[in-house]
Design an enzyme around this catalytic site. Structure first.
Site, mmCIF file in Angstrom:
data_model
loop_
_atom_site.group_PDB
_atom_site.id
_atom_site.type_symbol
_atom_site.label_atom_id
_atom_site.label_comp_id
_atom_site.label_asym_id
_atom_site.label_seq_id
_atom_site.Cartn_x
_atom_site.Cartn_y
_atom_site.Cartn_z
ATOM 1 N N THR A 76 0.835 -1.207 0.000
ATOM 2 C CA THR A 76 0.000 0.000 0.000
ATOM 3 C C THR A 76 0.869 1.256 0.000
ATOM 4 O O THR A 76 0.620 2.198 -0.756
ATOM 5 C CB THR A 76 -0.933 -0.015 1.238
ATOM 6 N N THR A 240 14.240 3.705 9.449
ATOM 7 C CA THR A 240 15.156 2.584 9.667
ATOM 8 C C THR A 240 14.625 1.345 8.971
ATOM 9 O O THR A 240 13.442 1.014 9.072
ATOM 10 C CB THR A 240 15.321 2.329 11.186
ATOM 11 N N CYS A 329 -15.310 -4.123 1.824
ATOM 12 C CA CYS A 329 -15.006 -4.222 3.247
ATOM 13 C C CYS A 329 -16.009 -5.025 4.094
ATOM 14 O O CYS A 329 -17.195 -4.719 4.132
ATOM 15 C CB CYS A 329 -14.915 -2.808 3.803
HETATM 16 N N1 PLP Z 1 -2.292 -4.254 -4.437
HETATM 17 C C1 PLP Z 1 -2.920 -5.420 -4.589
HETATM 18 C C2 PLP Z 1 -3.352 -5.838 -5.956
HETATM 19 C C3 PLP Z 1 -3.171 -6.251 -3.498
HETATM 20 O O1 PLP Z 1 -3.803 -7.415 -3.663
HETATM 21 C C4 PLP Z 1 -2.764 -5.805 -2.222
HETATM 22 C C5 PLP Z 1 -3.061 -6.626 -1.016
HETATM 23 O O2 PLP Z 1 -4.056 -7.294 -0.926
HETATM 24 C C6 PLP Z 1 -2.106 -4.578 -2.102
HETATM 25 C C7 PLP Z 1 -1.882 -3.828 -3.237
HETATM 26 C C8 PLP Z 1 -1.652 -4.057 -0.768
HETATM 27 O O3 PLP Z 1 -0.523 -4.743 -0.298
HETATM 28 P P1 PLP Z 1 -0.169 -4.707 1.267
HETATM 29 O O4 PLP Z 1 -1.089 -5.648 1.952
HETATM 30 O O5 PLP Z 1 1.267 -5.162 1.345
HETATM 31 O O6 PLP Z 1 -0.321 -3.300 1.708
#
Ligand code: PLP
Length: 402
Positions: A76, A240, A329
């Site tokens: 994310t 870090t 959600c």
């Molecule tokens: N992008 C996609 C297509 C995902 O499936 C996900 C997680 O489900 C993410 C981004 C986000 O990754 P993270 O859980 O490491 O934040």
């Protein structure tokens, strides 16, 4: 292991089990080599070196140069960084294109730009869930700052023509971001060929640790960091380093590369077999989303007529089976269909009845799994189908001999 004994875990697009080798590689960086890699004394040498080894291992998986990698705190964060950096790189352009089927890590970051005067175009997929190059060509404008299209969709597994889209985006002078979180480790991902300025993936989707994202920035591409502070990650991401996590990501990347053939043969065969079995149970009451397109080998997204995916998920959970539903959600009181499902024009009375089954190498014979393991799921689904056909009668208990 113990969880695998209790649960039939079929939600590997949500997260994956940490590989034993990954855990073993990580452990000394919690207990022994815990010095801050930025320190100048000898104790920092080992963690500093380990970071660079992991950077190399991770870069090989996606055909990138190690210097192009920035380790972040999650996928994310990497997606957000890419989007905000991309638009900053084209300061006079105020148009952004994303696909309508992006993960919220992309959608919400892009939508936040509206308050800063940006216009967002969301590309609809075909009914099979594909974002076509043609739709990108039609949407591109002289003032398009950034285009963001995911490599593979998290719900359907449908793969997009990333390279073809890349050619159009680069010819238009726009920045190109590709969320490859659901593609890496499942299909070959070549950063160089993708033409992406920014590519993102996440360690916990490839049997690595949670809390490590990878942002790949093409050498020479414009880039602005999101987090400001210390000079870690060649001044591209302050904070870090999560040394143990990054070391684990390196090992997970190495193993993911070795295991690609298993994903593409054994796992793919299992998915196709499972799809046939489930379609046999439900007949005309079920739609398989995206199965006319090219999909990642592990993903099976189903939509059942007039079903409630959340209730079905909880029914399966009572039989110790973990699956996803793909819809929005779980915190919402009234369930809503996911944007992906809606944008694929799935008939309304199927939209809430989605079920996402996502396999991993641990389901394959090479890792001790077998087709027999799915009997539990098939029996539960058959029972659920009978139950819902009989109004006012309590759900039948799952019979192990079914
Ligand atoms: N992008 C996609 C297509 C995902 O499936 C996900 C997680 O489900 C993410 C981004 C986000 O990754 P993270 O859980 O490491 O934040």
């Amino acid at each position: 292991m113990s969880q695998d004994k209790m649960y039939l875990y079929l939600d590997n697009n949500a997260t994956t089990r940490l590989d034993e080798e990954v855990l073993q590689t990580m452990t000394p960086f919690f207990t022994e080599y815990y010095a801050n890699p930025s320190a100048l004394y000898g104790a920092a040498t080992k963690p500093k070196q380990a970071l660079e080894i992991a950077r190399n291992q991770t870069a090989i998986l996606i055909n990138a140069h190690p210097d192009e990698l920035i380790f972040t705190g999650c996928g994310t964060e990497a997606d957000n960084t890419a989007i905000f950096s991309g638009v900053k790189c084209r300061p006079t352009k105020k148009h952004v294109i994303i696909s309508a089927i992006e993960h919220p890590a992309v959608t919400k970051a892009a939508e936040s730009l509206v308050s800063r005067g940006y216009i967002i175009t969301k590309l609809l997929p075909t009914k099979d869930g594909v974002i076509t190059a043609k739709s990108v060509a039609t949407a591109l404008r002289p003032d398009t700052a950034l285009v963001s299209v995911m490599w593979a969709n998290n719900e359907t597994g449908v793969i997009n023509p990333i390279e073809e889209i890349g050619k159009l985006v680069k010819a238009n002078g726009s920045m190109y971001h590709v969320d490859a979180t659901q593609a890496v480790g499942k299909i070959p991902v070549d950063f160089r060929k993708s033409l992406a300025d920014y590519l993102v993936f996440s360690a916990h989707k490839i049997h690595g640790p949670k809390g490590v994202g990878i942002l790949v920035v093409r050498q020479g591409a414009c880039y602005f960091p999101l987090l400001l502070g210390g000079s870690q990650e060649h001044e591209c991401r302050a904070g870090t380093e999560n040394v143990a996590g990054i070391v684990g990501t390196g090992m997970a990347s190495l193993l993911a590369r070795q295991n690609l053939p298993i994903m593409q043969t054994e796992v793919s065969l299992m998915r196709d077999w499972l799809e046939r079995q489930i379609v046999n149970i439900f007949g005309s009451e079920i739609i398989v989303l995206g199965n006319k397109a090219i999909r990642t080998p592990n993903t099976l997204m189903l939509a059942i007529h007039k079903a409630n995916g959340r209730e079905l998920q909880s029914y399966l959970s009572n039989s110790d089976i973990a699956v996803g539903i793909g819809s929005a959600c779980a915190c919402l009181k009234t369930p809503k269909p996911s944007e992906t499902v809606k944008s694929m024009r799935v008939p309304l009375d199927y939209q809430l009845g989605t079920l996402r089954i996502s396999l991993s190498k641990y389901n394959s014979a090479s890792y001790g799994g077998s087709f027999k393991d799915f009997d539990q799921l098939l029996a539960a689904l058959a029972n659920w189908k009978i139950k819902r056909g009989v109004v006012g009668v309590a759900p039948p208990k799952l019979n192990k001999n079914n």
